[in-house]
Design an enzyme around this catalytic site. Structure first.
Site, mmCIF file in Angstrom:
data_model
loop_
_atom_site.group_PDB
_atom_site.id
_atom_site.type_symbol
_atom_site.label_atom_id
_atom_site.label_comp_id
_atom_site.label_asym_id
_atom_site.label_seq_id
_atom_site.Cartn_x
_atom_site.Cartn_y
_atom_site.Cartn_z
ATOM 1 N N ASN A 82 -42.550 -9.948 -7.434
ATOM 2 C CA ASN A 82 -43.390 -11.028 -6.889
ATOM 3 C C ASN A 82 -43.675 -10.864 -5.396
ATOM 4 O OD1 ASN A 82 -44.266 -12.570 -8.984
ATOM 5 N ND2 ASN A 82 -42.595 -14.071 -8.898
ATOM 6 N N LEU A 117 -35.308 -13.493 -14.758
ATOM 7 C CA LEU A 117 -36.599 -12.812 -14.564
ATOM 8 C C LEU A 117 -36.652 -11.940 -13.300
ATOM 9 C CD1 LEU A 117 -39.017 -15.671 -15.712
ATOM 10 C CD2 LEU A 117 -38.391 -13.609 -16.954
ATOM 11 N N HIS A 118 -35.627 -11.944 -12.499
ATOM 12 C CA HIS A 118 -35.524 -10.999 -11.363
ATOM 13 C C HIS A 118 -36.755 -11.004 -10.461
ATOM 14 C CE1 HIS A 118 -33.337 -9.499 -14.963
ATOM 15 N NE2 HIS A 118 -32.344 -9.515 -14.104
ATOM 16 N N CYS A 119 -37.357 -12.174 -10.263
ATOM 17 C CA CYS A 119 -38.546 -12.311 -9.397
ATOM 18 C C CYS A 119 -39.673 -11.386 -9.844
ATOM 19 C CB CYS A 119 -38.235 -12.015 -7.927
ATOM 20 S SG CYS A 119 -37.100 -13.158 -7.185
ATOM 21 N N ALA A 120 -39.737 -11.035 -11.108
ATOM 22 C CA ALA A 120 -40.762 -10.103 -11.561
ATOM 23 C C ALA A 120 -41.262 -10.484 -12.966
ATOM 24 C CB ALA A 120 -40.219 -8.674 -11.549
#
Ligand SMILES: Cc1ncc(COP(=O)(O)O)c(C=O)c1O
Length: 394
Positions: free
Chosen positions: A100, A337-340
């Protein structure tokens, strides 16, 4: 219970003792503001910053250290590059496994009239280079690709992507958040235009550090303007490197620690770090593929990967697995979601995400073995249909 840290993709831990010592040394002996005053503590602080700049230039094989710009982290560096290059009417190409810190600025720029094409990667995170070639068009100004996926671990062939960009008259920005310090990067040999790195992951420095390599020929507008300690008679921003992009007091303590991290790595050799992490990834992939109920994501082979692995356990939410790993086995992983989100859509793991282990220089094969043992127990427990609260300790 032994503690196992497998969250190096979020931030590396532990830091080498020299990193902590460097922060202490800065506060004790060089606590001034770099480039601002003529007294000895300011001069000492300047020396720390410029020494770190030289070390990073050497690490990335940049000819001129002034092309390394310091900032807060990879996100800051990526924003500087994206907002510095793109203007309304430009077209930009990126991939569907970006973090992101690339996607959010690009979606924002899209609203102000920048055309955006997101090239879909395969479910293992790999990129079809022909899809990239097809996405480029007249008016394409920038290609943005991550070097190592923070979700699937997939490595992108950044040298080849740079050549594709160059052949089409397009600038290329590489997000090296997951690879700087862990995979060799040579900006000259790979012919890179812009390289964003963070200081607190593979480079083993403190949080609040990072930067951007800017090739000589790249014209970039600054993200912020202000005092630099240089050219102070003028109310307009200096145009020379690196001051044009470094307004405001730098995180000198952090940069001192970052230099110590880079020094530590230079003694080991980045190739040795890569070999070490690849061995741990291979060990994990072989072991986990033998556990019933575990689905591995990303490339099947350890070779084209960074130190990141993602997986799911049948019958359990990633957050449940993460909780059990931490509370029952002392293993720290990142879940979700690991910022992705785009990367998880690509992998087919949106919206619940995955469990991610990310290995670093200080992890050992014994720790991977312990994690595999824990996962065998967790997978068996999940297959039994129990819930975390009912289970407590598998
Ligand atoms: C691929 C990728 N890009 C960018 C970032 C942002 O890094 P930072 O939080 O240091 O800005 C991360 C952080 O996890 C990342 O994994």
């Amino acid at each position: 219970m032994a503690m196992i840290y497998f969250d190096n993709a979020a931030t590396s831990w532990p830091k080498p003792p020299a990193v902590r010592a460097a922060l202490n040394e800065y506060f004790g002996e060089a606590g001034g503001n770099p480039g601002r005053s003529g007294h000895r503590m300011s001069v000492a602080a300047t020396r720390i910053v410029e020494n770190a700049r030289e070390m990073l230039a050497e690490l990335f094989h940049a000819r001129d250290a002034s092309r390394i710009v310091f900032g807060h982290n990879a996100t800051h560096a990526l924003n500087l590059a994206l907002y510095g290059v793109l203007r309304p009417g430009d077209h930009v190409v990126t991939t569907s496994i970006e973090h992101n810190s690339v996607m959010r600025p690009l979606r924002h720029l899209e609203k102000s009239g920048v055309g955006l094409t997101v090239v879909a990667c395969a479910p293992d995170g790999t990129l079809d280079l022909d899809d990239v070639r097809r996405a480029l068009r007249p008016g394409t100004r920038l290609l943005v690709t991550t070097h190592g996926s923070n979700v699937a671990g997939t490595l992108s062939p950044i040298g080849t992507l740079a050549a594709i960009a160059r052949d089409n008259g397009v600038l290329h920005l590489v997000d090296a958040a997951q690879t700087a310090g862990a995979i060799p990067i040579d900006v000259q040999e790979m012919d890179l235009d812009l390289l964003a790195f963070t200081g607190h992951k593979g480079l083993l420095g403190p949080t609040g550090t990072g930067g951007l390599y800017v090739r000589e020929s790249v014209a970039l507008a600054p993200l912020i303007r202000g005092g630099t300690g240089s050219d102070s008679a003028h109310e307009t921003q200096p145009e020379f490197m690196p001051d044009v992009f470094e307004s405001g007091t730098l995180n000198v303590a952090g940069i001192a620690g970052l230099a110590a991290g880079v020094h530590f790595l230079s003694e080991i050799g980045i190739e040795a770090v890569q070999v070490h992490e690849r061995k741990l990834v291979a060990q994990f992939l072989v072991g986990a593929s033998e556990i019933a109920g575990i689905t591995l994501h990303g490339p099947g082979d350890a070779a084209p990967r960074c130190g990141v692995v993602s997986f799911n356990v049948a019958g359990a939410m990633p957050s449940e697995v993460g909780l059990l790993l931490d509370e029952s086995f002392g293993i720290m992983a990142r879940t979700g979601l690991h910022c992705a989100p785009a990367a998880h859509r690509t992998l087919g793991t949106f919206p619940t995400g995955t469990v991610r282990f990310s290995f670093g220089w200080f992890n050992t094969p014994a720790e991977v073995e312990a994690a595999l043992k824990a996962l065998r127990e967790i997978a068996a427990w999940a297959a039994s249909g129990a819930t975390v609260s009912a289970k407590g300790n598998p």
